[in-house]
Design a protein around this motif. Structure first.
Motif, mmCIF file in Angstrom:
data_model
loop_
_atom_site.group_PDB
_atom_site.id
_atom_site.type_symbol
_atom_site.label_atom_id
_atom_site.label_comp_id
_atom_site.label_asym_id
_atom_site.label_seq_id
_atom_site.Cartn_x
_atom_site.Cartn_y
_atom_site.Cartn_z
ATOM 1 N N ASN A 68 -9.078 26.939 5.359
ATOM 2 C CA ASN A 68 -9.842 28.085 4.884
ATOM 3 C C ASN A 68 -9.807 29.233 5.888
ATOM 4 O O ASN A 68 -9.658 30.408 5.519
ATOM 5 N N LYS A 69 -9.957 28.917 7.153
ATOM 6 C CA LYS A 69 -9.913 29.940 8.190
ATOM 7 C C LYS A 69 -8.533 30.601 8.243
ATOM 8 O O LYS A 69 -8.423 31.825 8.382
ATOM 9 N N ALA A 72 -8.013 33.007 5.388
ATOM 10 C CA ALA A 72 -8.736 34.248 5.650
ATOM 11 C C ALA A 72 -7.955 35.125 6.623
ATOM 12 O O ALA A 72 -7.857 36.346 6.453
ATOM 13 N N GLN A 73 -7.385 34.514 7.658
ATOM 14 C CA GLN A 73 -6.564 35.272 8.603
ATOM 15 C C GLN A 73 -5.359 35.884 7.895
ATOM 16 O O GLN A 73 -5.012 37.051 8.140
ATOM 17 N N ARG A 76 -6.388 38.918 5.905
ATOM 18 C CA ARG A 76 -6.628 40.079 6.762
ATOM 19 C C ARG A 76 -5.316 40.650 7.300
ATOM 20 O O ARG A 76 -5.144 41.869 7.387
ATOM 21 N N GLU A 85 -7.638 37.233 17.506
ATOM 22 C CA GLU A 85 -8.465 36.050 17.656
ATOM 23 C C GLU A 85 -8.628 35.718 19.137
ATOM 24 O O GLU A 85 -7.828 36.120 19.974
ATOM 25 N N ASP A 173 -20.514 30.875 5.191
ATOM 26 C CA ASP A 173 -19.307 31.009 6.005
ATOM 27 C C ASP A 173 -18.773 32.434 5.860
ATOM 28 O O ASP A 173 -18.446 32.861 4.751
ATOM 29 N N ASP A 175 -15.898 33.732 6.552
ATOM 30 C CA ASP A 175 -14.556 33.781 5.982
ATOM 31 C C ASP A 175 -14.602 33.611 4.470
ATOM 32 O O ASP A 175 -13.855 34.265 3.730
ATOM 33 N N TYR A 178 -15.822 36.833 2.896
ATOM 34 C CA TYR A 178 -14.744 37.828 2.892
ATOM 35 C C TYR A 178 -13.753 37.564 1.763
ATOM 36 O O TYR A 178 -13.348 38.481 1.031
ATOM 37 N N LEU A 179 -13.358 36.305 1.585
ATOM 38 C CA LEU A 179 -12.371 35.965 0.564
ATOM 39 C C LEU A 179 -12.925 36.118 -0.844
ATOM 40 O O LEU A 179 -12.216 36.541 -1.758
#
Length: 231
Positions: A68-69, A72-73, A76, A85, A173, A175, A178-179
Motif C-alpha cells: 500500500n505504501k 502511494a509512492q 505521487r 523519503e 492511514d 496513504d 491520499y489514494l
C-alpha cells in the motif's frame, strides 16, 4: 460475481462522499481480522498448523502495508514527478520511475526471501508487488479466512480468502486517504482491482521455521488456480 465485486469496489472508491461510507468494513481489530481454520488435519498436527497460519498472517500483514505504501509512492511519483523519503535516517529522492521500480523489487525481495524456499526464489520470474491498490493481502487487516491443512509434519497448505463484505479503506492511514481522494478524481485503473482474489500457499518446514514453497491465486469465486511466479 468477481466483476460485480470489482464494480462495487470502484463505486465505493469513486463516488462515496463520506468517511463513514468509505470505511465500510467489519468492526474488528487487526488481531481478530484473520479467522484461522484448521481443516482436514490430524489432531496431532493442529498446533503446528495454527503456528504456520499465524506466521503466514504476520508476514502478509507486513507485505500488505509495504504494498500500500509503495502504491502511494508510485501515484505521487507519476503525478508530481518526485518522491522524497527518509529511510534508516537517510534522505532519498526518486525522480525516475524505472529507478524507483528497481529499488522496490529489491525491497520486496529483502522482505520475502527469508520466508521463502530456495525453490520458489529460483522459479520466481521477478519480485513484483504493489501493482494495484489496495494490496490483495490487506484483507488480513480488514477481514478474511485463513484455512490450513496439514497432513505431515513438514508441509502445510493454506488458503487466504477475503471476506466479501469487507472494503479495506482505513482512513486513519494517510496513504490510504491520499489514494482514496485520488481515486475520486479519476485515479489509476489499477485501484480496487486485486483485492477480491484468493490465494493458496504451500508451506514447508525448514530449519524449524515455515517457508513459502509455492503461491497460487484465483478470483474470489473461481476454481482455476494459477501459479504466481512474481511473489
Amino acid at each position: 460475481r468477481q466483476e460485480e465485486w470489482y464494480r462495487r469496489g470502484l463505486r465505493l472508491c469513486l463516488f462515496a462522499e463520506t468517511e463513514a461510507f468509505l470505511f465500510l468494513r467489519k468492526e474488528r481489530s487487526k488481531r481478530n481480522s484473520v479467522a484461522i481454520q484448521v481443516v482436514d488435519t490430524p489432531e496431532k498436527f493442529h498446533p503446528a498448523a495454527e503456528a504456520a497460519a499465524q506466521a503466514l498472517a504476520a508476514l502478509l500483514r507486513e507485505l500488505a502495508a509495504m504494498e500500500n505504501k509503495s502504491f502511494a509512492q508510485y501515484t505521487r511519483l507519476c503525478k508530481k514527478g518526485q518522491v522524497i523519503e527518509f529511510r534508516d535516517g537517510a534522505r532519498r529522492e526518486f525522480t525516475d520511475i524505472q529507478d524507483w521500480k528497481e529499488e522496490m523489487k529489491l525491497r520486496f525481495a529483502a522482505l520475502l526471501d527469508p520466508h521463502c524456499t530456495q525453490k520458489l526464489i529460483a522459479q520466481r520470474r521477478d519480485c513484483l508487488h504493489a501493482d494495484h491498490f489496495p494490496s490483495s493481502f490487506n484483507c488480513v487487516n480488514t477481514g478474511c479466512t485463513l484455512s490450513v491443512t496439514m497432513k505431515s509434519a513438514g508441509k502445510a497448505v493454506a488458503q487466504l480468502v477475503p471476506d466479501e463484505d469487507s472494503v479495506p479503506f482505513d482512513l486513519s492511514d494517510p496513504d490510504v486517504r491520499y489514494l482514496v481522494e485520488d481515486a475520486k478524481r479519476g485515479g489509476h485503473d489499477a485501484q480496487c482491482y486485486g483485492y477480491f482474489q484468493k490465494y493458496r500457499f504451500v508451506l514447508k518446514r525448514e530449519a524449524e521455521e515455515w517457508h513459502i514453497d509455492e503461491v497460487s491465486c484465483d478470483s474470489l469465486h473461481g476454481d482455476r488456480w494459477r501459479r504466481d511466479h512474481y511473489f
